[in-house]
Motif scaffolding. Structure first.
Motif, PDB file in Angstrom:
ATOM      1  N   PRO A  29     -14.779  15.052   5.995  1.00 55.77           N
ATOM      2  CA  PRO A  29     -13.354  15.163   5.655  1.00 55.77           C
ATOM      3  C   PRO A  29     -13.020  14.563   4.298  1.00 55.77           C
ATOM      4  CG  PRO A  29     -13.705  13.341   7.161  1.00 55.77           C
ATOM      5  CD  PRO A  29     -15.022  14.065   7.054  1.00 55.77           C
ATOM      6  N   LEU A  30     -12.049  15.196   3.633  1.00 59.19           N
ATOM      7  CA  LEU A  30     -11.452  14.603   2.441  1.00 59.19           C
ATOM      8  C   LEU A  30     -10.112  14.037   2.856  1.00 59.19           C
ATOM      9  CD1 LEU A  30     -11.451  14.135  -0.658  1.00 59.19           C
ATOM     10  CD2 LEU A  30     -10.159  16.279  -0.847  1.00 59.19           C
ATOM     11  N   VAL A  31      -9.894  12.753   2.582  1.00 56.49           N
ATOM     12  CA  VAL A  31      -8.685  12.059   3.010  1.00 56.49           C
ATOM     13  C   VAL A  31      -7.825  11.761   1.788  1.00 56.49           C
ATOM     14  CG1 VAL A  31      -7.773  10.123   4.339  1.00 56.49           C
ATOM     15  CG2 VAL A  31     -10.094  10.966   4.806  1.00 56.49           C
ATOM     16  N   VAL A  32      -6.591  12.273   1.795  1.00 53.81           N
ATOM     17  CA  VAL A  32      -5.651  11.982   0.710  1.00 53.81           C
ATOM     18  C   VAL A  32      -4.882  10.726   1.088  1.00 53.81           C
ATOM     19  CG1 VAL A  32      -3.747  12.841  -0.682  1.00 53.81           C
ATOM     20  CG2 VAL A  32      -5.468  14.443   0.196  1.00 53.81           C
ATOM     21  N   GLU A  33      -4.961   9.716   0.235  1.00 57.98           N
ATOM     22  CA  GLU A  33      -4.451   8.392   0.586  1.00 57.98           C
ATOM     23  C   GLU A  33      -2.951   8.353   0.859  1.00 57.98           C
ATOM     24  OE1 GLU A  33      -5.806   6.012  -2.729  1.00 57.98           O
ATOM     25  OE2 GLU A  33      -7.395   5.172  -1.482  1.00 57.98           O
ATOM     26  N   GLY A  34      -2.163   9.103   0.092  1.00 59.23           N
ATOM     27  CA  GLY A  34      -0.715   9.038   0.249  1.00 59.23           C
ATOM     28  C   GLY A  34      -0.108   8.014  -0.682  1.00 59.23           C
ATOM     29  N   ASN A  35       1.232   8.021  -0.762  1.00 61.65           N
ATOM     30  CA  ASN A  35       1.907   7.088  -1.678  1.00 61.65           C
ATOM     31  C   ASN A  35       2.077   5.698  -1.077  1.00 61.65           C
ATOM     32  OD1 ASN A  35       3.871   7.690   0.166  1.00 61.65           O
ATOM     33  ND2 ASN A  35       5.261   8.679  -1.282  1.00 61.65           N
ATOM     34  N   GLU A  36       1.615   5.511   0.159  1.00 56.49           N
ATOM     35  CA  GLU A  36       1.608   4.192   0.783  1.00 56.49           C
ATOM     36  C   GLU A  36       0.277   4.018   1.514  1.00 56.49           C
ATOM     37  OE1 GLU A  36       4.085   2.731   4.371  1.00 56.49           O
ATOM     38  OE2 GLU A  36       5.361   2.332   2.634  1.00 56.49           O
ATOM     39  N   PRO A  37      -0.837   3.865   0.747  1.00 57.57           N
ATOM     40  CA  PRO A  37      -2.156   3.771   1.375  1.00 57.57           C
ATOM     41  C   PRO A  37      -2.201   2.690   2.447  1.00 57.57           C
ATOM     42  CG  PRO A  37      -2.386   3.968  -0.998  1.00 57.57           C
ATOM     43  CD  PRO A  37      -0.920   3.771  -0.717  1.00 57.57           C
ATOM     44  N   GLY A  38      -2.710   3.056   3.616  1.00 63.15           N
ATOM     45  CA  GLY A  38      -2.760   2.114   4.719  1.00 63.15           C
ATOM     46  C   GLY A  38      -1.553   2.181   5.622  1.00 63.15           C
ATOM     47  N   GLY A  39      -0.500   2.894   5.193  1.00 66.22           N
ATOM     48  CA  GLY A  39       0.674   3.052   6.036  1.00 66.22           C
ATOM     49  C   GLY A  39       1.495   1.777   6.167  1.00 66.22           C
ATOM     50  N   GLN A  40       2.353   1.751   7.181  1.00 66.24           N
ATOM     51  CA  GLN A  40       3.297   0.650   7.354  1.00 66.24           C
ATOM     52  C   GLN A  40       2.613  -0.676   7.689  1.00 66.24           C
ATOM     53  OE1 GLN A  40       7.272   1.513   9.149  1.00 66.24           O
ATOM     54  NE2 GLN A  40       6.274   3.385   9.836  1.00 66.24           N
ATOM     55  N   LEU A  41       1.371  -0.606   8.184  1.00 68.49           N
ATOM     56  CA  LEU A  41       0.688  -1.856   8.531  1.00 68.49           C
ATOM     57  C   LEU A  41       0.371  -2.706   7.307  1.00 68.49           C
ATOM     58  CD1 LEU A  41      -1.801  -1.155  11.466  1.00 68.49           C
ATOM     59  CD2 LEU A  41       0.513  -2.050  11.504  1.00 68.49           C
ATOM     60  N   THR A  42       0.352  -2.085   6.135  1.00 67.47           N
ATOM     61  CA  THR A  42       0.114  -2.878   4.929  1.00 67.47           C
ATOM     62  C   THR A  42       1.315  -3.754   4.595  1.00 67.47           C
ATOM     63  OG1 THR A  42       0.893  -1.066   3.525  1.00 67.47           O
ATOM     64  CG2 THR A  42      -1.474  -1.171   3.975  1.00 67.47           C
ATOM     65  N   LEU A  43       2.465  -3.473   5.240  1.00 71.20           N
ATOM     66  CA  LEU A  43       3.663  -4.304   5.053  1.00 71.20           C
ATOM     67  C   LEU A  43       3.784  -5.379   6.114  1.00 71.20           C
ATOM     68  CD1 LEU A  43       6.235  -1.457   4.275  1.00 71.20           C
ATOM     69  CD2 LEU A  43       4.919  -2.821   2.645  1.00 71.20           C
ATOM     70  N   THR A  44       2.806  -5.413   7.027  1.00 71.20           N
ATOM     71  CA  THR A  44       2.844  -6.355   8.142  1.00 71.20           C
ATOM     72  C   THR A  44       1.911  -7.517   7.856  1.00 71.20           C
ATOM     73  OG1 THR A  44       3.204  -4.495   9.633  1.00 71.20           O
ATOM     74  CG2 THR A  44       2.542  -6.567  10.641  1.00 71.20           C
ATOM     75  N   THR A  45       2.270  -8.676   8.355  1.00 69.91           N
ATOM     76  CA  THR A  45       1.377  -9.817   8.181  1.00 69.91           C
ATOM     77  C   THR A  45       0.349  -9.805   9.316  1.00 69.91           C
ATOM     78  OG1 THR A  45       3.052 -11.183   9.294  1.00 69.91           O
ATOM     79  CG2 THR A  45       3.007 -11.220   6.890  1.00 69.91           C
ATOM     80  N   GLU A  46       0.476 -10.678  10.292  1.00 65.14           N
ATOM     81  CA  GLU A  46      -0.532 -10.756  11.345  1.00 65.14           C
ATOM     82  C   GLU A  46      -0.232  -9.784  12.485  1.00 65.14           C
ATOM     83  OE1 GLU A  46      -3.010 -14.191  13.813  1.00 65.14           O
ATOM     84  OE2 GLU A  46      -1.078 -14.654  12.922  1.00 65.14           O
ATOM     85  N   ILE A  47      -1.292  -9.097  12.942  1.00 62.78           N
ATOM     86  CA  ILE A  47      -1.196  -8.179  14.075  1.00 62.78           C
ATOM     87  C   ILE A  47      -1.941  -8.790  15.249  1.00 62.78           C
ATOM     88  CG2 ILE A  47      -1.776  -5.875  14.939  1.00 62.78           C
ATOM     89  CD1 ILE A  47      -1.769  -4.970  12.002  1.00 62.78           C
TER      90      ILE A  47
END
Length: 319
Positions: A29-47
């Motif tokens: 597969p070729l994966v296009v990262e998007g304008n927010e690579p990693g999605g909303q979890l990159t805005l989260t601290t500890e999971i």
């Protein structure tokens, strides 16, 4: 024009899980990262609620590990965001950054949904540091604290009720004196002794010391008076917007814009196009459910590419 068997649009938990499964199936597969690579979890601290991490894990770290796992099995990543697609015929054409074009025999759309923000001073700077858009994700961190929920719809009532399990006090702030929430949800919130109300209060600024939230500045919608409501956390619950504008109406979506899928599958109304994660889920919006749907999408794509006819695939998808 580069041609690929599978392209995956988006790199949140859904897209990266789909990439892992598709790569292990030798679909390259070729994966296009998007304008927010990693999605909303990159805005989260500890999971703390993603299985397998007893001590919890930071959001960006989890996304980085998932990406490296996909790369290990042969997934390729392309930096950019999708600005258009042509789904009228296969192979599909995908336009990235308004200039690069690719062809794909199958598409997995996992572009997510973005939480709507208030757009007020101090808000974006404190995301993940006292300002949140997900009560289920972050409520535990506010045990015994005073918190605010901004919003007047069902989502706000639901989040306030959930947060009341942890907080010492929850204040619902809404800019009008009437709520959009259903009567049942309003009654549930009003009957909770931990939930307080600040109506006719329009948020104007998040107050903080740069490290933690101290309050929410509001303006009285009737008198114009400006004051600060002291709080240790602010949850913005004014809805989400699925990231589907690039589709230009080529897929069936609901009234809000979430992609419709067939039955228990991830198949859309266009054979060869599949959707997973928050872009097709208006209800759960959790990393683990997104990851699960990413697994399903990759398995659905594999089956489709193995030669299931359109009629056969439709029958499979609807059961």
């Amino acid at each position: 024009m580069e041609k690929h068997r599978v392209m995956i649009l988006g790199t949140g938990p859904a897209g990266l899980t789909a990439a892992i499964y598709a790569a292990r199936a030798n679909l390259e597969p070729l994966v296009v990262e998007g304008n927010e690579p990693g999605g909303q979890l990159t805005l989260t601290t500890e999971i703390e609620n993603f299985p397998g991490f007893e001590e919890g894990i930071m959001g960006p770290q989890l996304m980085d590990q998932m990406r490296r796992q996909a790369e290990r099995f042969g997934a390729k990543f392309y930096t950019g965001y999708v600005t258009g697609v042509d789904l009228s015929k296969r192979p599909f054409t995908v336009t990235v950054n308004d200039e690069e074009q690719f062809e794909a025999e199958a598409l997995i759309i996992s572009t997510g949904a973005s939480a709507k923000l208030l757009g007020i001073k101090g808000e974006s700077e404190m995301i993940g540091h006292g300002v949140s858009t997900c009560a289920t994700c972050d409520g535990f961190f506010f045990r015994g604290k005073r918190i605010i929920v901004v919003g007047g719809g069902d989502s706000a009532m639901e989040e306030a009720t959930f947060l009341a399990k942890f907080a010492s006090e929850v204040t619902i702030v809404h800019r009008r004196d009437t709520l959009r929430a259903s009567k049942v949800m309003q009654e549930r919130a009003r009957s909770n002794p931990k939930i307080k109300w600040e109506l006719n209060a329009t948020p104007t600024a998040v107050i903080s010391d740069g490290r933690k939230v101290n309050g929410l500045e509001v303006k009285d919608s009737k008198t114009g008076e400006v004051r600060v409501i002291e709080t240790e956390g602010i949850f913005v619950a004014i809805g989400h917007s699925p990231n589907t504008s690039f589709l230009n109406g080529q897929l069936d979506v609901d009234a809000v814009g979430y992609i419709k899928t067939k039955g228990v599958s991830t198949a859309t109304n266009v054979p060869g196009v599949f959707a997973c994660g928050d872009v097709a889920d208006a209800h759960y919006r959790q990393a683990i459910t997104a990851a699960g749907s990413g697994c399903k999408a990759a398995m659905d794509v594999e089956k489709f590419l193995e030669g299931a006819s359109v009629l056969d695939w439709t029958a499979i998808a609807e059961h």
